[in-house]
Enzyme design. Sequence first.
Site, PDB file in Angstrom:
ATOM      1  N   ASP A  28       3.308  -0.416  11.809  1.00  0.00           N
ATOM      2  CA  ASP A  28       2.229  -0.782  11.688  1.00  0.00           C
ATOM      3  C   ASP A  28       1.646  -2.234  12.072  1.00  0.00           C
ATOM      4  OD1 ASP A  28       1.421   1.651  10.456  1.00  0.00           O
ATOM      5  OD2 ASP A  28       1.785   1.138   8.391  1.00  0.00           O
ATOM      6  N   ARG A  39      -4.263   3.658  18.547  1.00  0.00           N
ATOM      7  CA  ARG A  39      -4.179   2.036  18.775  1.00  0.00           C
ATOM      8  C   ARG A  39      -3.596   1.489  20.025  1.00  0.00           C
ATOM      9  NH1 ARG A  39      -1.804   1.510  12.627  1.00  0.00           N
ATOM     10  NH2 ARG A  39      -3.717   1.215  11.618  1.00  0.00           N
ATOM     11  N   SER A  74       8.735  10.296  10.562  1.00  0.00           N
ATOM     12  CA  SER A  74       7.595  10.027   9.994  1.00  0.00           C
ATOM     13  C   SER A  74       7.741  10.037   8.432  1.00  0.00           C
ATOM     14  CB  SER A  74       6.639  11.001  10.052  1.00  0.00           C
ATOM     15  OG  SER A  74       5.539  10.940   9.202  1.00  0.00           O
ATOM     16  N   LYS A 119       0.954  -1.132   0.141  1.00  0.00           N
ATOM     17  CA  LYS A 119       0.024  -0.125  -0.078  1.00  0.00           C
ATOM     18  C   LYS A 119       0.950   1.435   0.119  1.00  0.00           C
ATOM     19  CE  LYS A 119      -2.733   0.901   3.874  1.00  0.00           C
ATOM     20  NZ  LYS A 119      -2.375   2.237   4.315  1.00  0.00           N
ATOM     21  N   SER A 120       1.932   1.244   0.873  1.00  0.00           N
ATOM     22  CA  SER A 120       2.706   2.665   0.894  1.00  0.00           C
ATOM     23  C   SER A 120       3.240   2.838  -0.502  1.00  0.00           C
ATOM     24  CB  SER A 120       3.910   2.301   1.722  1.00  0.00           C
ATOM     25  OG  SER A 120       3.629   2.535   3.136  1.00  0.00           O
ATOM     26  N   ARG A 145      -7.005  13.562  12.541  1.00  0.00           N
ATOM     27  CA  ARG A 145      -5.546  13.356  12.512  1.00  0.00           C
ATOM     28  C   ARG A 145      -4.531  14.457  12.490  1.00  0.00           C
ATOM     29  NH1 ARG A 145      -4.170   7.864   9.389  1.00  0.00           N
ATOM     30  NH2 ARG A 145      -2.384   7.996  10.303  1.00  0.00           N
ATOM     31  N   ARG A 197      -6.248  -2.541  10.785  1.00  0.00           N
ATOM     32  CA  ARG A 197      -5.213  -3.129  11.558  1.00  0.00           C
ATOM     33  C   ARG A 197      -5.807  -3.965  13.073  1.00  0.00           C
ATOM     34  NH1 ARG A 197      -1.565  -3.104   7.560  1.00  0.00           N
ATOM     35  NH2 ARG A 197      -1.295  -1.145   6.679  1.00  0.00           N
ATOM     36  N   GLY A 220      -4.062   8.348   5.548  1.00  0.00           N
ATOM     37  CA  GLY A 220      -3.154   9.541   5.954  1.00  0.00           C
ATOM     38  C   GLY A 220      -1.957   9.839   4.914  1.00  0.00           C
ATOM     39  N   LYS A 230      -2.776   6.931  14.956  1.00  0.00           N
ATOM     40  CA  LYS A 230      -3.000   6.317  13.627  1.00  0.00           C
ATOM     41  C   LYS A 230      -4.555   6.383  13.331  1.00  0.00           C
ATOM     42  CE  LYS A 230       1.044   5.511  13.003  1.00  0.00           C
ATOM     43  NZ  LYS A 230       2.003   6.003  11.953  1.00  0.00           N
TER      44      LYS A 230
HETATM   45  C1  S3P Z   1       3.224   5.468   6.167  1.00  0.00           C
HETATM   46  C2  S3P Z   1       4.143   6.061   7.148  1.00  0.00           C
HETATM   47  C3  S3P Z   1       3.703   5.463   8.581  1.00  0.00           C
HETATM   48  C4  S3P Z   1       2.438   4.442   8.640  1.00  0.00           C
HETATM   49  C5  S3P Z   1       1.453   4.562   7.750  1.00  0.00           C
HETATM   50  C6  S3P Z   1       2.092   4.521   6.103  1.00  0.00           C
HETATM   51  C7  S3P Z   1       3.726   5.938   4.582  1.00  0.00           C
HETATM   52  O1  S3P Z   1       2.905   6.625   8.854  1.00  0.00           O
HETATM   53  O2  S3P Z   1       2.090   4.161   9.973  1.00  0.00           O
HETATM   54  O3  S3P Z   1       0.545   3.615   7.902  1.00  0.00           O
HETATM   55  O4  S3P Z   1       2.983   5.300   3.484  1.00  0.00           O
HETATM   56  O5  S3P Z   1       4.537   6.560   4.535  1.00  0.00           O
HETATM   57  P1  S3P Z   1       3.894   7.849   9.710  1.00  0.00           P
HETATM   58  O6  S3P Z   1       4.760   8.519   8.537  1.00  0.00           O
HETATM   59  O7  S3P Z   1       3.115   8.900  10.110  1.00  0.00           O
HETATM   60  O8  S3P Z   1       4.689   7.202  10.812  1.00  0.00           O
END
Ligand code: S3P
Length: 430
Positions: A315, A346, A163, A19-20, A119, A388, A91, A342
Amino acid sequence: MHIQPVSSLRGEIHLPGDKSISHRYAILGAMANGTTRISHFSDSQDCQATLHCLRALGLRIRQSGNEIEIRSEGWKKFQQPRELLNAGNSGTTIRLLSALLSAAPFVSTIQGDDSLNHRPMKRIMTPLMQMGAEIGATNDEFPPLRITGSQLRGIHYRLPVPSAQVKSCILLAGLMAQGETTVVEETPSRDHTERALPFFDVVLTGANRRLKVRGPAFLRAAQMQIPGDFSSAVYFIIAALIVPGAEIWLRRVGVNPSRAGLLTLLENAGARVEKTNLREFNSEPVCDLKVCFSHEPLSRFPLEISGEQLPNMIDEIPALAVLATRLERGLSVRGAEELRKKESDRIHSIVVNLRNLGVRVEEFPDGFCVPPGQQLQGGRVQTFGDHRIAMAFAVAGLIATEPVELDHPSCVSVSFPEFFKVLQSLSSRT
Ligand code: S3P
């Protein structure tokens, strides 16, 4: 939905695309000139939200199964959306797309669902505003974000929280800004953006966690292939480690070390995890994984997870909390206040649900502690609409003494629409 205890777990799994990484390739494809082709794109609702927003910016995107094709004339040609942009629950969508909107010559508004609209966004607003964007938000912090784009200028920025979303947001904005942008990260976070940029002809320099890009950059379209999502794999990895007799294969799993920190801990603790067929897709390490149950307890698993260990398994903490009930010495997770920000809080979601299933657990402002010697009982799980939490506690149900009931199972579609089908295909019950 009721999850019944299983007598065995066996079979082979093909995971959804990461997904990322899917968000990043789609966004970079949108910024690039030409036609970007991406295979094994995530079928998650989150990534569909990103595609939906990109279409609203005038991009032509064709999707056929998990293949997508993005045609773009580059980031200078984004069009003003005629509607509010909707990032849904995602997010990554709102934080990365805010960079694009900050550099565009128009005003736009992006928001999310009720969870996302609560958020924190200051973490991206501050650097984007330093670069020259104007951003209005509810209470100066929460979506909807009303973004007035402008010609951005490069900045030097030290991340106040580790982050990857904030880091990626600034790097993307830096590509559209005048001059050099430097991002300094003290604690390393997932590095998918950094690994992807060279494939779009972008030069990223820097050492010692000081990343530099120079704008305005010309991005060239690319052909990209996405690994299976480690964060989706982890529910099956944990399930295989706790269901007696389990043996499962996971194919083409992404094992980038900045994501798969939990896998390393499990391997070091003596879990029966075998990596084969190691290779790379666009600089992302990928392998096949075989995971088997073992009667040997994971006695070398750390007693506490905290600090720099957290970002590369952030995650995976809900799934880890379920494994914690099986660890000989229990487990503490500390220094993890980010978990409260999140898709749900969580720490609270984990603590409430472990207690609902009869587990003793202590809650701290920055984490939780599961003492040793626990047995998961049946009960009702409140997912809080958090995918999750739903998947982690579905796994708990496989080894609970009685069925586990999930209150809102469909939220798994945020990252893994086929989750229950895949789980069902592996499970036998007597
Ligand atoms: C993500 C980064 C993480 C993760 C999120 C996806 C990303 O968040 O928890 O599910 O795709 O860069 P943070 O960057 O806020 O830590």
